[in-house]
Structure formats: structure tokens, C-alpha cells
Design a protein around this motif. Sequence first.
Motif, PDB file in Angstrom:
ATOM      1  N   THR A 177       4.053   5.710  -5.633  1.00 54.89           N
ATOM      2  CA  THR A 177       4.139   5.764  -7.094  1.00 54.89           C
ATOM      3  C   THR A 177       2.975   6.576  -7.677  1.00 54.89           C
ATOM      4  O   THR A 177       3.146   7.249  -8.684  1.00 54.89           O
ATOM      5  CB  THR A 177       4.142   4.365  -7.728  1.00 54.89           C
ATOM      6  OG1 THR A 177       2.992   3.651  -7.317  1.00 54.89           O
ATOM      7  CG2 THR A 177       5.398   3.617  -7.336  1.00 54.89           C
ATOM      8  N   ARG A 178       1.838   6.549  -7.038  1.00 56.25           N
ATOM      9  CA  ARG A 178       0.700   7.324  -7.502  1.00 56.25           C
ATOM     10  C   ARG A 178       0.986   8.814  -7.322  1.00 56.25           C
ATOM     11  O   ARG A 178       0.635   9.623  -8.172  1.00 56.25           O
ATOM     12  CB  ARG A 178      -0.558   6.946  -6.705  1.00 56.25           C
ATOM     13  CG  ARG A 178      -1.806   7.219  -7.456  1.00 56.25           C
ATOM     14  CD  ARG A 178      -3.066   6.759  -6.768  1.00 56.25           C
ATOM     15  NE  ARG A 178      -2.903   5.605  -5.942  1.00 56.25           N
ATOM     16  CZ  ARG A 178      -3.441   5.445  -4.748  1.00 56.25           C
ATOM     17  NH1 ARG A 178      -4.191   6.390  -4.227  1.00 56.25           N
ATOM     18  NH2 ARG A 178      -3.258   4.355  -4.038  1.00 56.25           N
ATOM     19  N   MET A 198       3.507   9.913 -10.082  1.00 59.25           N
ATOM     20  CA  MET A 198       2.921   9.917 -11.414  1.00 59.25           C
ATOM     21  C   MET A 198       2.049  11.156 -11.625  1.00 59.25           C
ATOM     22  O   MET A 198       2.012  11.717 -12.711  1.00 59.25           O
ATOM     23  CB  MET A 198       2.067   8.668 -11.615  1.00 59.25           C
ATOM     24  CG  MET A 198       2.859   7.414 -11.714  1.00 59.25           C
ATOM     25  SD  MET A 198       2.531   6.775 -13.305  1.00 59.25           S
ATOM     26  CE  MET A 198       3.537   5.368 -13.354  1.00 59.25           C
ATOM     27  N   GLY A 199       1.351  11.594 -10.598  1.00 57.09           N
ATOM     28  CA  GLY A 199       0.472  12.736 -10.714  1.00 57.09           C
ATOM     29  C   GLY A 199       1.217  14.054 -10.839  1.00 57.09           C
ATOM     30  O   GLY A 199       0.695  15.021 -11.351  1.00 57.09           O
ATOM     31  N   GLU A 256       2.370   1.680  -3.505  1.00 64.43           N
ATOM     32  CA  GLU A 256       1.369   2.146  -4.475  1.00 64.43           C
ATOM     33  C   GLU A 256       1.041   3.619  -4.269  1.00 64.43           C
ATOM     34  O   GLU A 256       0.886   4.356  -5.234  1.00 64.43           O
ATOM     35  CB  GLU A 256       0.103   1.294  -4.374  1.00 64.43           C
ATOM     36  CG  GLU A 256       0.275  -0.098  -4.916  1.00 64.43           C
ATOM     37  CD  GLU A 256      -0.919  -0.994  -4.637  1.00 64.43           C
ATOM     38  OE1 GLU A 256      -1.872  -0.565  -3.956  1.00 64.43           O
ATOM     39  OE2 GLU A 256      -0.884  -2.156  -5.101  1.00 64.43           O
ATOM     40  N   ARG A 257       0.959   4.058  -3.030  1.00 63.57           N
ATOM     41  CA  ARG A 257       0.688   5.478  -2.760  1.00 63.57           C
ATOM     42  C   ARG A 257       1.852   6.347  -3.221  1.00 63.57           C
ATOM     43  O   ARG A 257       1.644   7.433  -3.741  1.00 63.57           O
ATOM     44  CB  ARG A 257       0.422   5.708  -1.280  1.00 63.57           C
ATOM     45  CG  ARG A 257      -0.932   5.223  -0.861  1.00 63.57           C
ATOM     46  CD  ARG A 257      -1.180   5.518   0.590  1.00 63.57           C
ATOM     47  NE  ARG A 257      -2.468   4.977   1.000  1.00 63.57           N
ATOM     48  CZ  ARG A 257      -2.873   4.917   2.239  1.00 63.57           C
ATOM     49  NH1 ARG A 257      -2.081   5.345   3.216  1.00 63.57           N
ATOM     50  NH2 ARG A 257      -4.042   4.424   2.534  1.00 63.57           N
ATOM     51  N   ARG A 309       0.834  -1.201   0.000  1.00 57.50           N
ATOM     52  CA  ARG A 309       0.000   0.000   0.000  1.00 57.50           C
ATOM     53  C   ARG A 309       0.870   1.252   0.000  1.00 57.50           C
ATOM     54  O   ARG A 309       0.595   2.213  -0.723  1.00 57.50           O
ATOM     55  CB  ARG A 309      -0.915  -0.007   1.221  1.00 57.50           C
ATOM     56  CG  ARG A 309      -1.940   1.094   1.176  1.00 57.50           C
ATOM     57  CD  ARG A 309      -2.951   1.051   2.309  1.00 57.50           C
ATOM     58  NE  ARG A 309      -3.008  -0.223   2.998  1.00 57.50           N
ATOM     59  CZ  ARG A 309      -3.035  -0.360   4.311  1.00 57.50           C
ATOM     60  NH1 ARG A 309      -2.995   0.692   5.086  1.00 57.50           N
ATOM     61  NH2 ARG A 309      -3.095  -1.545   4.867  1.00 57.50           N
TER      62      ARG A 309
END
Length: 77
Positions: free
Chosen positions: A70-71, A74-75, A67-68, A64
Motif C-alpha cells: 500500500t505504501r 500511494m507513492g 503495508e509495503r 508487513r
Amino acid sequence: MRWIYLAAITLLALATLIFAIQNFDVVTMSFLSFKVRAPLAVLTIVVYLLGTATGGSLLALLRRSYERSTRGTMGSS
């Protein structure tokens, strides 16, 4: 790859179960000031289940977090 993981987990669980069935001697386990007298089979299974629970929780937490992170990167591009 999922089948390889499933096979590895199944083999490890089976080996733990066989070990537990063959070791019913009563042993004393000491941790800090706690002492527990129980059959080795019971202690083996309890430790295996605790390791499974904590390992699964740690893996979920790391996944988790990854994933947070990398998110978030990316943004910002």
C-alpha cells in the motif's frame, strides 16, 4: 476490538490448559518417520505453542507485506 481478541485468546488458552491437565495418558504421535511417546498434555501444549508461533509469524509477515504494497501504490499517485 482489542479486548475481544484478548478475551478470545485467553479463553482458548484456558481451554487448552484445562484439556491438557485432564489428559495425562501417554500417547504415541507419528509424523513421517518420527515417533514420539509423551503425555497427551505435553503434546497438546507443544502443538498449541507451535501454532501460536507460526500463526503470529505468518500474520506479521502478511501485515508487513500489505503495508509495503500500500505504501508503494500511494507513492506512485
